[in-house]
Design an enzyme around this catalytic site. Structure first.
Site, PDB file in Angstrom:
ATOM      1  N   HIS A 126     -16.647 -54.706 -33.627  1.00  0.00           N
ATOM      2  CA  HIS A 126     -15.587 -54.695 -33.045  1.00  0.00           C
ATOM      3  C   HIS A 126     -15.282 -53.176 -32.894  1.00  0.00           C
ATOM      4  O   HIS A 126     -16.191 -52.708 -32.326  1.00  0.00           O
ATOM      5  CB  HIS A 126     -14.404 -55.200 -33.684  1.00  0.00           C
ATOM      6  CG  HIS A 126     -13.178 -55.500 -32.906  1.00  0.00           C
ATOM      7  ND1 HIS A 126     -12.726 -55.088 -31.687  1.00  0.00           N
ATOM      8  CD2 HIS A 126     -11.590 -56.073 -33.276  1.00  0.00           C
ATOM      9  CE1 HIS A 126     -11.484 -55.435 -31.257  1.00  0.00           C
ATOM     10  NE2 HIS A 126     -10.964 -55.908 -32.069  1.00  0.00           N
ATOM     11  N   ASP A 155     -17.944 -48.726 -26.410  1.00  0.00           N
ATOM     12  CA  ASP A 155     -18.148 -47.967 -27.492  1.00  0.00           C
ATOM     13  C   ASP A 155     -19.443 -46.993 -27.594  1.00  0.00           C
ATOM     14  O   ASP A 155     -19.882 -46.252 -28.447  1.00  0.00           O
ATOM     15  CB  ASP A 155     -18.474 -48.570 -28.853  1.00  0.00           C
ATOM     16  CG  ASP A 155     -16.870 -49.380 -29.235  1.00  0.00           C
ATOM     17  OD1 ASP A 155     -15.992 -48.429 -29.505  1.00  0.00           O
ATOM     18  OD2 ASP A 155     -16.962 -50.520 -29.354  1.00  0.00           O
ATOM     19  N   HIS A 174     -20.796 -57.570 -24.856  1.00  0.00           N
ATOM     20  CA  HIS A 174     -19.375 -57.782 -24.916  1.00  0.00           C
ATOM     21  C   HIS A 174     -19.156 -59.228 -24.612  1.00  0.00           C
ATOM     22  O   HIS A 174     -20.037 -59.965 -23.710  1.00  0.00           O
ATOM     23  CB  HIS A 174     -18.622 -57.068 -23.814  1.00  0.00           C
ATOM     24  CG  HIS A 174     -17.305 -57.060 -24.177  1.00  0.00           C
ATOM     25  ND1 HIS A 174     -16.301 -57.894 -24.044  1.00  0.00           N
ATOM     26  CD2 HIS A 174     -16.690 -55.865 -24.875  1.00  0.00           C
ATOM     27  CE1 HIS A 174     -15.174 -57.468 -24.281  1.00  0.00           C
ATOM     28  NE2 HIS A 174     -15.308 -56.457 -24.990  1.00  0.00           N
TER      29      HIS A 174
HETATM   30  N1  CMC Z   1     -28.155 -56.086 -28.720  1.00  0.00           N
HETATM   31  C1  CMC Z   1     -29.143 -57.129 -28.739  1.00  0.00           C
HETATM   32  N2  CMC Z   1     -28.996 -58.409 -28.436  1.00  0.00           N
HETATM   33  C2  CMC Z   1     -27.757 -58.847 -28.419  1.00  0.00           C
HETATM   34  C3  CMC Z   1     -26.819 -57.796 -28.231  1.00  0.00           C
HETATM   35  C4  CMC Z   1     -27.010 -56.296 -28.568  1.00  0.00           C
HETATM   36  N3  CMC Z   1     -25.869 -55.323 -28.693  1.00  0.00           N
HETATM   37  N4  CMC Z   1     -25.389 -58.362 -28.190  1.00  0.00           N
HETATM   38  C5  CMC Z   1     -25.811 -59.542 -27.905  1.00  0.00           C
HETATM   39  N5  CMC Z   1     -27.216 -59.811 -28.156  1.00  0.00           N
HETATM   40  C6  CMC Z   1     -27.597 -60.954 -27.578  1.00  0.00           C
HETATM   41  C7  CMC Z   1     -27.758 -61.976 -29.055  1.00  0.00           C
HETATM   42  O1  CMC Z   1     -28.666 -61.836 -29.857  1.00  0.00           O
HETATM   43  C8  CMC Z   1     -27.695 -63.285 -28.162  1.00  0.00           C
HETATM   44  O2  CMC Z   1     -29.173 -63.427 -27.847  1.00  0.00           O
HETATM   45  P1  CMC Z   1     -29.930 -65.004 -27.849  1.00  0.00           P
HETATM   46  O3  CMC Z   1     -29.188 -65.843 -26.965  1.00  0.00           O
HETATM   47  O4  CMC Z   1     -31.332 -64.857 -27.765  1.00  0.00           O
HETATM   48  O5  CMC Z   1     -29.508 -65.627 -29.429  1.00  0.00           O
HETATM   49  C9  CMC Z   1     -27.189 -63.174 -26.758  1.00  0.00           C
HETATM   50  O6  CMC Z   1     -27.222 -61.636 -26.546  1.00  0.00           O
HETATM   51  C10 CMC Z   1     -25.720 -63.500 -26.862  1.00  0.00           C
HETATM   52  O7  CMC Z   1     -25.126 -62.745 -27.995  1.00  0.00           O
HETATM   53  P2  CMC Z   1     -23.710 -63.139 -28.806  1.00  0.00           P
HETATM   54  O8  CMC Z   1     -24.036 -62.802 -30.292  1.00  0.00           O
HETATM   55  O9  CMC Z   1     -23.521 -64.840 -28.572  1.00  0.00           O
HETATM   56  O10 CMC Z   1     -22.832 -62.615 -27.800  1.00  0.00           O
HETATM   57  P3  CMC Z   1     -21.233 -62.681 -28.444  1.00  0.00           P
HETATM   58  O11 CMC Z   1     -20.567 -62.579 -27.059  1.00  0.00           O
HETATM   59  O12 CMC Z   1     -20.942 -63.513 -29.655  1.00  0.00           O
HETATM   60  O13 CMC Z   1     -21.267 -61.073 -29.079  1.00  0.00           O
HETATM   61  C11 CMC Z   1     -20.739 -58.603 -29.148  1.00  0.00           C
HETATM   62  C12 CMC Z   1     -20.528 -60.191 -28.429  1.00  0.00           C
HETATM   63  C13 CMC Z   1     -20.025 -57.637 -28.522  1.00  0.00           C
HETATM   64  C14 CMC Z   1     -20.341 -59.072 -30.689  1.00  0.00           C
HETATM   65  C15 CMC Z   1     -22.384 -58.343 -29.331  1.00  0.00           C
HETATM   66  O14 CMC Z   1     -22.744 -58.133 -27.978  1.00  0.00           O
HETATM   67  C16 CMC Z   1     -22.675 -57.457 -30.191  1.00  0.00           C
HETATM   68  O15 CMC Z   1     -22.839 -57.571 -31.364  1.00  0.00           O
HETATM   69  N6  CMC Z   1     -22.837 -56.071 -29.629  1.00  0.00           N
HETATM   70  C17 CMC Z   1     -23.100 -54.947 -30.469  1.00  0.00           C
HETATM   71  C18 CMC Z   1     -21.698 -54.352 -31.025  1.00  0.00           C
HETATM   72  C19 CMC Z   1     -20.854 -53.817 -30.207  1.00  0.00           C
HETATM   73  O16 CMC Z   1     -21.323 -52.905 -29.333  1.00  0.00           O
HETATM   74  N7  CMC Z   1     -19.502 -54.273 -30.425  1.00  0.00           N
HETATM   75  C20 CMC Z   1     -18.394 -53.363 -29.539  1.00  0.00           C
HETATM   76  C21 CMC Z   1     -17.781 -54.494 -28.492  1.00  0.00           C
HETATM   77  S1  CMC Z   1     -16.806 -53.580 -27.484  1.00  0.00           S
HETATM   78  C22 CMC Z   1     -15.545 -52.920 -28.240  1.00  0.00           C
HETATM   79  C23 CMC Z   1     -14.707 -53.831 -28.948  1.00  0.00           C
HETATM   80  O17 CMC Z   1     -14.308 -54.998 -28.474  1.00  0.00           O
HETATM   81  O18 CMC Z   1     -14.067 -53.464 -29.936  1.00  0.00           O
END
Ligand code: CMC
Length: 429
Positions: free
Chosen positions: A268, A364, A308
């Site tokens: 986050h 971010d 996201h």
């Molecule tokens: N790098 C590589 N792969 C990723 C990433 C990433 N940053 N984000 C998602 N994926 C992949 C994930 O492995 C999954 O792949 P598969 O379907 O093969 O298993 C797919 O994309 C879907 O990911 P998810 O975890 O189901 O997506 P989510 O909606 O649960 O997670 C997130 C959203 C923001 C937590 C995630 O994209 C992430 O961890 N990003 C990196 C951390 C980040 O930058 N966070 C800041 C978010 S914006 C500011 C805020 O909200 O505070």
């Protein structure tokens, strides 16, 4: 049969049900009538991490994740970032409408009036270890505010809510700046109410021995715009934490502490810190292809600052921040990590792994580069997110406590543990 309805056949019993559809949703509680017998509890919806469940009706912030749209109270984020100020946006988030001149002056004066914090805040701050993470200090200090302002427990009292709202938004900047000063063992700087919200924040962070701190106008405006961009983002993890804690009618400072805790995680608000650590780990532009390969293999963790839950398109805030970065770098000099970030973005946006998963830069990805160029250590980045997000949390809180449909948050579970069994004395195990 109503056209705005969902017909369901329960194949276990053959019974049919018609559930009304409103605002593109069915009410989960309507599923409870679907039973196999009179003593059946009724059908539950199972939604770990609330991927597809609306928990509130909110008029504060609108996001269209597919189109990359973000609006506060209907106003596009791009217009607010270009023309507005942070405190005007705060007024908008809290009141639903942009203020006229007098309303804005009065609100700014109200916020200024409350920038001072009790000396006990300073004393508490001094009890933190020299290497305490500033986000932990911020969390602890905001939680303690509930002990200074017992009237904050009157959450159903409109006047008290108004005071706590302005108080929290005003004081969080002072506390945040002091967290930073504590990590440096520098003396705390008291607010200068001649300055704007952003200017005074910079004063409390960076003033040394000069009798009057004069903020650089480009940096001051950049902080103000970053604060506008971070002010609210509807029902994210921390807003959800704020609302869930407050649903028991706990005071807002306790709820804010919970929201700050939620924001601190690397998935986050801690992500901007994680981005810089990642860029430093990559070290050189030439190492980017190898790093991307490792992300895809799963050996290098995630590409921080990408992806996201809601945006399946370029985060509109990231676009604005990218432009802002150029203006800041003209004053501070270019952050050498920018080159690596641009290369990461270029390669990721062409790579099928990221494209097929709709992973784009989020807020971010570039904000940390700006903060670092301004001289902030990475540990301060989530704190810089929490300061403006306090206004969003307070707007969400005000909306939540006055929403007659909201009750104490109490999710259900699907129990998967053992059935009843008898206690076995320890010498027989
Ligand atoms: N790098 C590589 N792969 C990723 C990433 C990433 N940053 N984000 C998602 N994926 C992949 C994930 O492995 C999954 O792949 P598969 O379907 O093969 O298993 C797919 O994309 C879907 O990911 P998810 O975890 O189901 O997506 P989510 O909606 O649960 O997670 C997130 C959203 C923001 C937590 C995630 O994209 C992430 O961890 N990003 C990196 C951390 C980040 O930058 N966070 C800041 C978010 S914006 C500011 C805020 O909200 O505070």
């Amino acid at each position: 049969m109503a056209s705005d309805s969902l017909s369901i056949t329960d194949n276990r019993t053959g019974k049919q049900y018609e559930l009304p559809i409103a605002d593109g949703s069915v009410r989960a509680a309507d599923l409870r009538q679907i039973k196999t017998s009179d003593d059946d509890f009724g059908l539950l919806s199972y939604d770990p991490s609330l991927l597809n469940t609306a928990t509130v009706r909110s008029a504060v912030t609108y996001i269209d994740g597919d189109a990359g749209i973000l609006r506060y109270r209907g106003y596009p984020i791009e217009q607010l970032a270009e023309h507005s100020t942070y405190l005007e946006v705060v007024y908008l988030l809290l009141n639903g409408e942009l203020p006229n001149k007098e309303q804005l002056l009065e609100f700014e004066e109200d916020v200024r009036f409350r920038t001072m914090v009790l000396e006990t805040v300073r004393e508490q701050m001094e009890t933190y270890r020299y290497d305490a993470h500033p986000m932990g200090m911020l969390l602890g200090s905001m939680a303690t505010m509930s002990t200074y302002y017992p009237a904050s427990r009157d959450v159903m009292d409109l006047e008290s809510r108004k005071i706590q709202t302005v108080r929290a938004i005003s004081k969080v900047a002072t506390v945040a700046a002091w967290c930073y000063r504590h990590t440096l063992s520098y003396p705390f700087i008291y607010p200068d109410n001649d300055l704007t919200y952003a200017g005074n924040f910079l004063n409390m962070l960076f003033r040394m021995v000069e009798p009057k701190y004069v903020p650089n106008p480009v940096i001051e405006r950049a902080i103000d715009v970053l604060f506008i961009l971070h002010a609210d983002h509807e029902q994210n993890a921390s807003a959800n934490a704020m609302r869930a804690i407050a649903s028991s009618q706990a005071d807002p400072y306790s709820a804010l502490a919970g929201a700050i805790g939620s924001l601190s995680g690397p998935l986050h608000g801690g992500a901007n810190e994680a981005v810089i650590r990642m860029l430093q780990f990559i070290g050189r532009k030439d190492n980017v292809p190898e790093f991307i390969k490792n992300v895809k293999d799963g050996t290098s963790g995630r590409l921080m600052g990408f992806g996201h839950r809601v945006y399946k398109n370029y985060d509109p805030r990231a676009r604005i921040i990218k432009t802002l970065a150029d203006q800041v770098f003209e004053v501070t000099g270019v952050n050498p990590l920018l080159e690596i970030a641009l290369e990461l973005e270029r390669i990721a946006l062409e790579d099928d792994f990221f494209v097929s998963r709709q992973l784009y830069p989020n807020v971010d990805f570039y904000s940390g580069l700006i903060y670092q160029a301004m001289g902030f250590p990475v540990e301060m980045f989530p704190v810089l997110f929490a300061v403006p997000r306090t206004s969003g949390w307070m707007a969400q809180w005000n909306e939540g406590v006055t929403d007659r449909e909201q009750r104490i948050v109490r999710p259900r579970q699907i129990y998967v543990g053992e059935g009843e069994r008898d206690y076995v004395p320890i010498n027989q195990r």
